[in-house]
Design an enzyme around this catalytic site. Structure first.
Site, mmCIF file in Angstrom:
data_model
loop_
_atom_site.group_PDB
_atom_site.id
_atom_site.type_symbol
_atom_site.label_atom_id
_atom_site.label_comp_id
_atom_site.label_asym_id
_atom_site.label_seq_id
_atom_site.Cartn_x
_atom_site.Cartn_y
_atom_site.Cartn_z
ATOM 1 N N CYS A 1 -25.027 55.593 35.085
ATOM 2 C CA CYS A 1 -23.669 55.071 34.253
ATOM 3 C C CYS A 1 -23.500 56.077 33.081
ATOM 4 C CB CYS A 1 -24.361 53.314 33.570
ATOM 5 S SG CYS A 1 -25.462 53.234 33.225
ATOM 6 N N ASP B 1 -15.603 33.988 28.495
ATOM 7 C CA ASP B 1 -15.784 35.733 28.134
ATOM 8 C C ASP B 1 -15.044 35.171 26.912
ATOM 9 O OD1 ASP B 1 -16.007 38.096 27.760
ATOM 10 O OD2 ASP B 1 -14.244 38.626 29.272
ATOM 11 N N CYS C 1 -33.059 55.602 36.144
ATOM 12 C CA CYS C 1 -31.528 56.128 36.730
ATOM 13 C C CYS C 1 -30.876 56.249 35.512
ATOM 14 C CB CYS C 1 -30.920 55.121 37.504
ATOM 15 S SG CYS C 1 -29.104 55.039 37.861
ATOM 16 N N CYS D 1 -23.801 52.203 40.153
ATOM 17 C CA CYS D 1 -24.782 51.430 39.657
ATOM 18 C C CYS D 1 -25.466 51.655 41.301
ATOM 19 C CB CYS D 1 -24.832 50.155 38.661
ATOM 20 S SG CYS D 1 -25.333 49.048 39.235
#
Ligand code: SF4
Length: 378
Positions: free
Chosen positions: A194, A134, A191, A248
């Site tokens: 989020c 990251d 869905c 989620c």
């Protein structure tokens, strides 16, 4: 040693090191990334994360970053929380730290383990290896999708069938040609939880994130004052935001399979805003030693805590907020002005007359002159 025996040994070792997901992709598995990144940069969605704009070619393609790279091993570590983080948003006298920031810095946790696994690969094959967590110019989420760990959800975060949205990612780039696992199919279906929960409407469309509107960007990466339009929406989030991850539906599988990897420190589960406002630089460093929160520094952290205090409607915090009007940092003074005006408009007007004439910083002057809605009017 055969290739399949090597992969089997690497998988087994990765599990012993605490990784929950393992997959392999060719280093050039995502030729689409350059185009996607160019669109995001063109629209300025990266905000002031200039490092994203500085070397887009290298970020979009591991082989542009390191020409010898042939394969990437992607690893995931579950950090699913042991409690739903969303109810804490309603406790306005408390600070909400993102789940991943309630204990040690995961970069540190993962990096050593990645190096160990990469060392095993190097010893077995003689191939060159480089590890990334990251912090490097590597787009880990699409590479993890290419390696079959999961798919990038509509919130752009990697979602795994087994681990939901709570996954730290790490990568080992290698000059070895390894057999690829194949990409994971998109599995969000219809869905939109989020997208719907985002308090700042940070998604221009599914699978696209305008970081300039994302609270995780604003209260961690962004160095200046939090733009006024996002302050009320920040609520008590003083470091990051978990909303789109927490809703989620795939997370339910994470709780079924999960072992606690990164348990929250008790004192960081729901620290009192009053205690955080009182921290001086040394106490801030001591409290967040080894934590990712330390990286944003005392002033930016206080900026966030003051915004949360302004949103709290808690008049018991007024004295602590007022004490920050003489902070050396204009960033802190400006946030204190906003918090005070939101908490106690009458008192702040008297203080404005006392403090404004001596204020030399234009950004703080602007805070004194801004129109602010009282917190209780929300
Ligand atoms: Fe929106 Fe929070 Fe997700 Fe950022 S982290 S996109 S602010 S829900």
């Amino acid at each position: 040693m055969t290739t399949s025996a090597l992969i089997s040994e690497l998988r087994t070792r990765s599990r012993a090191l605490g990784f929950d997901a393992f997959g392999i992709a060719p280093a050039d598995a995502r030729p689409d990334l350059a185009g996607r990144l160019a669109i995001a940069l063109e629209r300025d969605w990266h905000g002031d994360m200039e490092w994203l704009a500085e070397s887009p070619d290298r970020r979009a393609a591991p082989r542009a970053l390191w020409s010898a790279a042939r394969s990437v091993i992607m690893l995931g570590m579950n950090y699913g929380p042991d409690e739903d983080p969303l109810p804490l948003l309603a406790r306005t006298d408390r600070a909400n730290l993102s789940v991943y920031a309630r204990n040690r810095d995961y970069h540190e946790v993962i990096k050593g383990r990645l190096k160990e696994l990469a060392g095993l690969l190097r010893r077995r094959t003689g191939a060159e290896v480089k590890v990334f967590v990251d912090t490097a110019p590597l787009m880990e989420k699409p590479l993890a999708e290419a390696a079959g760990l999961g798919w990038q959800g509509k919130h752009t975060v990697l979602v795994s069938r087994e681990l939901g949205s709570w996954l730290f990612l790490g990568a080992i780039l290698t000059s070895a040609e390894l057999p690829a696992d194949g990409p994971h199919p998109q599995s969000c279906g219809t869905c939109t939880r989020c997208l719907d929960i985002c308090p700042t409407a940070a998604f221009p469309a599914p699978f696209q994130l305008d970081a300039r509107r994302c609270l995780s960007y604003l209260n961690i990466e962004h160095k200046g004052p939090i733009p006024h339009e996002f302050r009320a929406a920040m609520g008590n989030r003083v470091y990051g935001c978990d909303d789109c991850l927490a809703v989620c539906p795939w997370n339910k599988f994470a709780s079924a399979t999960r072992e606690a990897r990164l348990q929250a420190r008790e004192d960081l589960r729901a620290p009192a805003l009053a205690d955080l406002l009182a921290l001086d630089e040394a106490a801030f460093r001591a409290l967040f030693v080894g934590s990712p929160v330390k990286r944003i520094g005392h002033a930016r952290f206080l900026r966030n805590v003051l915004i949360a205090a302004g949103n709290s409607g808690d008049l018991d915090l007024v004295d602590a907020v007022e004490a920050r009007l003489i902070d050396l940092s204009p960033l802190v003074r400006g946030a204190a002005v906003w918090a005070l005006r939101r908490l106690d408009p009458n008192r702040s007007e008297a203080l404005r007359l006392a403090f404004m004439p001596a204020e030399r910083d234009m950004s703080v002057q602007a805070e004194w002159n801004a129109v602010v809605q009282p917190a209780r009017a929300n």
